[in-house]
Design a protein around this motif. Structure first.
Motif, PDB file in Angstrom:
ATOM      1  N   UNK A 157       0.830  -1.221   0.000  1.00  0.00           N
ATOM      2  CA  UNK A 157       0.000   0.000   0.000  1.00  0.00           C
ATOM      3  C   UNK A 157       0.856   1.260   0.000  1.00  0.00           C
ATOM      4  N   UNK A 158       1.921   1.258   0.713  1.00  0.00           N
ATOM      5  CA  UNK A 158       2.816   2.422   0.766  1.00  0.00           C
ATOM      6  C   UNK A 158       3.451   2.659  -0.579  1.00  0.00           C
ATOM      7  N   UNK A 159       3.814   1.592  -1.276  1.00  0.00           N
ATOM      8  CA  UNK A 159       4.419   1.728  -2.607  1.00  0.00           C
ATOM      9  C   UNK A 159       3.403   2.253  -3.611  1.00  0.00           C
ATOM     10  N   UNK A 160       2.145   1.831  -3.550  1.00  0.00           N
ATOM     11  CA  UNK A 160       1.096   2.341  -4.431  1.00  0.00           C
ATOM     12  C   UNK A 160       0.826   3.833  -4.176  1.00  0.00           C
ATOM     13  N   UNK A 161       0.899   4.202  -2.959  1.00  0.00           N
ATOM     14  CA  UNK A 161       0.670   5.605  -2.593  1.00  0.00           C
ATOM     15  C   UNK A 161       1.719   6.529  -3.196  1.00  0.00           C
ATOM     16  N   UNK A 162       2.951   6.053  -3.288  1.00  0.00           N
ATOM     17  CA  UNK A 162       4.027   6.872  -3.836  1.00  0.00           C
ATOM     18  C   UNK A 162       4.062   6.849  -5.349  1.00  0.00           C
ATOM     19  N   UNK A 163       3.235   6.011  -5.999  1.00  0.00           N
ATOM     20  CA  UNK A 163       3.250   5.926  -7.455  1.00  0.00           C
ATOM     21  C   UNK A 163       2.479   7.100  -8.060  1.00  0.00           C
ATOM     22  N   UNK A 164       2.537   7.247  -9.441  1.00  0.00           N
ATOM     23  CA  UNK A 164       1.855   8.372 -10.142  1.00  0.00           C
ATOM     24  C   UNK A 164       0.348   8.271 -10.004  1.00  0.00           C
ATOM     25  N   UNK A 165      -0.190   7.122 -10.007  1.00  0.00           N
ATOM     26  CA  UNK A 165      -1.615   6.950  -9.825  1.00  0.00           C
ATOM     27  C   UNK A 165      -2.025   7.355  -8.437  1.00  0.00           C
ATOM     28  N   UNK A 166      -1.151   7.104  -7.515  1.00  0.00           N
ATOM     29  CA  UNK A 166      -1.492   7.457  -6.138  1.00  0.00           C
ATOM     30  C   UNK A 166      -1.489   8.951  -5.900  1.00  0.00           C
ATOM     31  N   UNK A 167      -0.888   9.763  -6.803  1.00  0.00           N
ATOM     32  CA  UNK A 167      -0.834  11.222  -6.650  1.00  0.00           C
ATOM     33  C   UNK A 167      -2.069  11.921  -7.235  1.00  0.00           C
ATOM     34  N   UNK A 168      -2.931  11.209  -7.946  1.00  0.00           N
ATOM     35  CA  UNK A 168      -4.123  11.847  -8.516  1.00  0.00           C
ATOM     36  C   UNK A 168      -5.106  12.167  -7.407  1.00  0.00           C
ATOM     37  N   UNK A 169      -5.846  13.330  -7.632  1.00  0.00           N
ATOM     38  CA  UNK A 169      -6.881  13.727  -6.666  1.00  0.00           C
ATOM     39  C   UNK A 169      -8.221  13.702  -7.389  1.00  0.00           C
ATOM     40  N   UNK A 170      -9.219  13.210  -6.745  1.00  0.00           N
ATOM     41  CA  UNK A 170     -10.544  13.077  -7.325  1.00  0.00           C
ATOM     42  C   UNK A 170     -11.534  13.926  -6.555  1.00  0.00           C
ATOM     43  N   UNK A 171     -12.513  14.477  -7.358  1.00  0.00           N
ATOM     44  CA  UNK A 171     -13.522  15.312  -6.723  1.00  0.00           C
ATOM     45  C   UNK A 171     -14.768  14.483  -6.510  1.00  0.00           C
ATOM     46  N   UNK A 172     -15.299  14.485  -5.350  1.00  0.00           N
ATOM     47  CA  UNK A 172     -16.502  13.696  -5.096  1.00  0.00           C
ATOM     48  C   UNK A 172     -17.729  14.274  -5.781  1.00  0.00           C
ATOM     49  N   UNK A 173     -17.644  15.577  -6.255  1.00  0.00           N
ATOM     50  CA  UNK A 173     -18.814  16.221  -6.869  1.00  0.00           C
ATOM     51  C   UNK A 173     -18.658  16.278  -8.368  1.00  0.00           C
ATOM     52  N   UNK A 174     -18.171  15.301  -8.990  1.00  0.00           N
ATOM     53  CA  UNK A 174     -17.890  15.352 -10.451  1.00  0.00           C
ATOM     54  C   UNK A 174     -19.155  15.339 -11.288  1.00  0.00           C
ATOM     55  N   UNK A 175     -20.284  14.863 -10.712  1.00  0.00           N
ATOM     56  CA  UNK A 175     -21.524  14.883 -11.473  1.00  0.00           C
ATOM     57  C   UNK A 175     -22.130  16.284 -11.559  1.00  0.00           C
ATOM     58  N   UNK A 176     -21.746  17.192 -10.734  1.00  0.00           N
ATOM     59  CA  UNK A 176     -22.309  18.538 -10.709  1.00  0.00           C
ATOM     60  C   UNK A 176     -21.696  19.455 -11.762  1.00  0.00           C
ATOM     61  N   UNK A 177     -20.599  19.218 -12.236  1.00  0.00           N
ATOM     62  CA  UNK A 177     -19.982  20.108 -13.227  1.00  0.00           C
ATOM     63  C   UNK A 177     -18.721  19.491 -13.767  1.00  0.00           C
ATOM     64  N   UNK A 178     -17.932  20.246 -14.403  1.00  0.00           N
ATOM     65  CA  UNK A 178     -16.681  19.773 -15.031  1.00  0.00           C
ATOM     66  C   UNK A 178     -15.673  19.485 -13.960  1.00  0.00           C
ATOM     67  N   UNK A 179     -15.161  18.462 -14.145  1.00  0.00           N
ATOM     68  CA  UNK A 179     -14.200  18.010 -13.134  1.00  0.00           C
ATOM     69  C   UNK A 179     -12.818  18.101 -13.738  1.00  0.00           C
ATOM     70  N   UNK A 180     -11.956  18.669 -13.012  1.00  0.00           N
ATOM     71  CA  UNK A 180     -10.554  18.750 -13.446  1.00  0.00           C
ATOM     72  C   UNK A 180      -9.730  17.853 -12.555  1.00  0.00           C
ATOM     73  N   UNK A 181      -8.903  17.194 -13.198  1.00  0.00           N
ATOM     74  CA  UNK A 181      -7.985  16.322 -12.424  1.00  0.00           C
ATOM     75  C   UNK A 181      -6.572  16.755 -12.699  1.00  0.00           C
TER      76      UNK A 181
END
Length: 627
Positions: free
Chosen positions: A11-35
């Motif tokens: 889990x620690x190794x996944x967290x340090x990977x590039x995928x682990x650095x992405x941030x997601x918005x819980x309100x993506x259905x309300x408007x345009x979501x930027x990642x």
């Protein structure tokens, strides 16, 4: 725990990977979501999220191009994937074809290599076979040569042994003759009454010659077989011994003539004295005779006792009944029965012929073979198994032939080699004890061939031819020719020696609790009856000597004082009889160079002086049975 620790590390190794650095918005259905993409460092709109929102709000017309583009793009991707898949399949097919081709080429190469190797191996094998055949041919030649050489060596060895044995038998024959000749030299008890004669020089030289011959035989026996030179030397010694005896006889003859002349002179003088006394007696008165006086000694018998003759006749009847009992097998013309008869006769007689003093173990094997045959067991003879059960009359036939062979061995083998009496007698005694009928037949054969073993002197019957009467007396008559006296006495001697050995020997492995089937008491009876009968020229002295030489020691131990009384009787009463003196004188003239039995008187005198009779030569000692 190790698994828990590994999970946390993952889990620690996944967290340090590039995928682990992405941030997601819980309100993506309300408007345009930027990642935010950590790689680019900026926010990017997410189109498909936007489209999804438009669909959710019912804005379908504005989104058709996007869907169409997405479908086209999806079809392109599918076509591209199909093309890539088709290409991959084609490449896979080409790869499989190439692989198959390569495998086929490798198989062909391998097959070519194997064929080449097979041809080379076949050629090498043919070459090895040829070499093997050549070597086998050479080896066979060598083996044949070695076999021929071995056979030649065996033949040479056999001839050498036969010649050596013949030379050894010749040496033994010479030794026997030398010893017999030496017995004729007696410086002490014979010719004492002859004037001016001294035989001590002859006796000394005779003893030296006997010692010389014995030394030669002992030396040759130690190194194997005698050489022709040894035989020549021994024969030269024999000629010297014969010359010594001839010189002694000439000297004795001269002394006898001198004594005869003196005796004649003395007789003439005695006759003159008697005439003078008679003349004086005629002039003198006759004196009165007193009653009593010495009674004349009763004469010896001329016939055997009635009980003895009855016993003799019973044994002959037993033998005749036995012959009748196997007439079916003896007279049968059937080839199969003839073969059985011949096999049984060989099985009964050949073991008896093989009896010798080589070893006690061999004697025991011979005894067991004869006993097994008589007991109904199968024995091997001539490469075949033989049994008396093969014919109903087989046992009676074997009984008769076995007893006949035992007596024949005494007549031939013991007559030539006196020591052979003991091994033959001990086997005969053992068989007699287990199978009494064989003993009765042995006696019947013995009495018929040697009537003096009864003892019995057959009388001449009116109407009997001289040839038949000679046969009754024990002589062999062939083509109207009667055998020589020396050969006749030799045969009688062999049979009496066998009988004297049988009465004192028992089989050492038999029943020690029982008594001897025909023991020393029968020998004592024979001796007493023999002395009660008139002596027979040549025969009586010969048989008495043989009997006492073989069984004298055993009779001495059994009867002790009575035995010595019997010996004194023989020396003091039996020998001085006028007729026996005549027999002894005749015997000395006829058999002087063959047996020397006329010296039985000296033998008795010697034994009486020492109060001891030595063991007979050739008697079986205890060490013999361990060999």
């Amino acid at each position: 725990m190790p698994s828990e620790r590994q999970r946390w590390e993952t889990l620690e190794a996944l967290k340090r990977s590039s995928k682990g650095q992405l941030s997601y918005c819980p309100d993506w259905l309300r408007g345009e979501v930027s990642a935010r993409c950590p790689a680019r460092g900026r926010d990017e709109p997410v189109l498909w999220l936007r489209l999804a929102r438009g669909w959710a709000g019912g804005e379908s017309p504005s989104r058709v191009p996007a869907c169409e583009g997405l479908r086209q793009r999806q079809e392109q991707q599918e076509q591209l994937a199909k093309a890539v898949s088709d290409m991959a399949n084609e490449q896979l097919k080409r790869f499989d074809e190439l692989k198959e081709l390569k495998q086929h080429q490798e198989y062909q190469d391998l097959q070519e290599v194997m064929e080449k190797s097979s041809k080379e191996a076949q050629g090498q094998q043919e070459k090895l076979k040829e070499e093997h055949r050549h070597r086998a041919k050479i080896l066979n030649l060598k083996l044949c040569e070695a076999e021929q050489q071995r056979q030649h060596q065996e033949e040479m060895e056999r001839l050498r042994k036969e010649e050596g044995q013949e030379r050894l038998r010749r040496l033994y024959s010479i030794q026997e003759e030398v010893l017999q000749l030496n017995q004729q030299i007696d410086p002490n008890s014979r010719h004492k009454d002859l004037p001016n004669i001294d035989l001590s020089a002859y006796s000394n030289r005779g003893n030296q010659i006997c010692g010389l011959v014995s030394g030669l035989i002992r030396t040759t026996s130690e190194r194997g077989f005698p050489s022709p030179v040894d035989v020549v030397n021994t024969e030269r010694v024999l000629q010297e011994m014969r010359g010594l005896i001839s010189s002694m006889q000439q000297e004795i003859a001269a002394a006898v003539e001198e004594k005869k002349r003196r005796d004649e002179e003395e007789e003439r003088e005695r006759q003159k004295e008697l005439q003078k006394k008679e003349q004086l007696k005629a002039q003198a008165p006759v004196p009165a005779q007193h009653p009593g006086g010495k009674q004349q000694k009763e004469g010896l018998q001329t016939k055997a006792e009635e009980s003895t003759m009855q016993w003799y006749q019973e044994l002959q009847d037993t033998a005749d009944q036995c012959i009748s009992s196997f007439s079916g097998i003896a007279d049968c013309k059937d080839n199969q029965v003839k073969k059985i008869k011949m096999d049984l006769q060989k099985a009964a007689t050949i073991p008896v012929s093989q009896i010798s003093t080589i070893a006690g173990s061999q004697l025991r094997e011979i005894f067991d073979k004869i006993n097994n045959l008589l007991s109904g067991k199968s024995v091997q003879s001539g490469g075949r198994m033989v049994s008396v059960t093969q014919h109903p009359q087989g046992l009676d036939f074997v009984y008769y032939k076995l007893a006949e062979k035992f007596v024949k061995q005494g007549e031939e083998e013991v007559a030539s080699h006196h020591e052979a009496a003991f091994p033959i007698a001990v086997v005969a005694s053992g068989i007699w004890e287990i199978h009494p009928r064989v003993g009765d037949l042995i006696l019947a054969h013995l009495h018929k061939k040697c009537p003096y073993s009864v003892p019995f002197y057959p009388a001449f019957k009116e109407g009997t031819s001289m040839e038949d009467y000679q046969r009754t007396l024990g002589y062999q008559v062939t083509d109207s020719k009667v055998e020589q006296q020396d050969n006749f006495l030799k045969r009688m001697s062999g049979m009496i020696r066998l009988y004297a050995a049988i009465i004192q020997l028992r089989w050492p492995y038999g029943n020690k609790q029982g008594t001897h089937p025909h023991g020393l008491n029968h020998g004592w009876r024979w001796l007493a009856q023999m002395l009660n009968m008139e002596p027979l020229a040549d025969v009586t002295a010969t048989l008495l000597f043989d009997f006492l030489e073989v069984s004298g020691n055993a009779l001495m131990k059994q009867y002790q004082v009575q035995f010595w009384k019997m010996m004194l009787l023989i020396r003091e009463d039996y020998f001085p009889s006028q007729y026996f003196s005549y027999c002894m004188e005749l015997l000395s003239l006829v058999l002087k160079e063959l047996f020397g039995f006329c010296f039985i008187s000296f033998l008795l005198q010697k034994c009486l002086q020492k109060q001891e009779i030595p063991l007979p030569k050739g008697s079986l000692q205890s060490s013999f049975w361990r060999s």
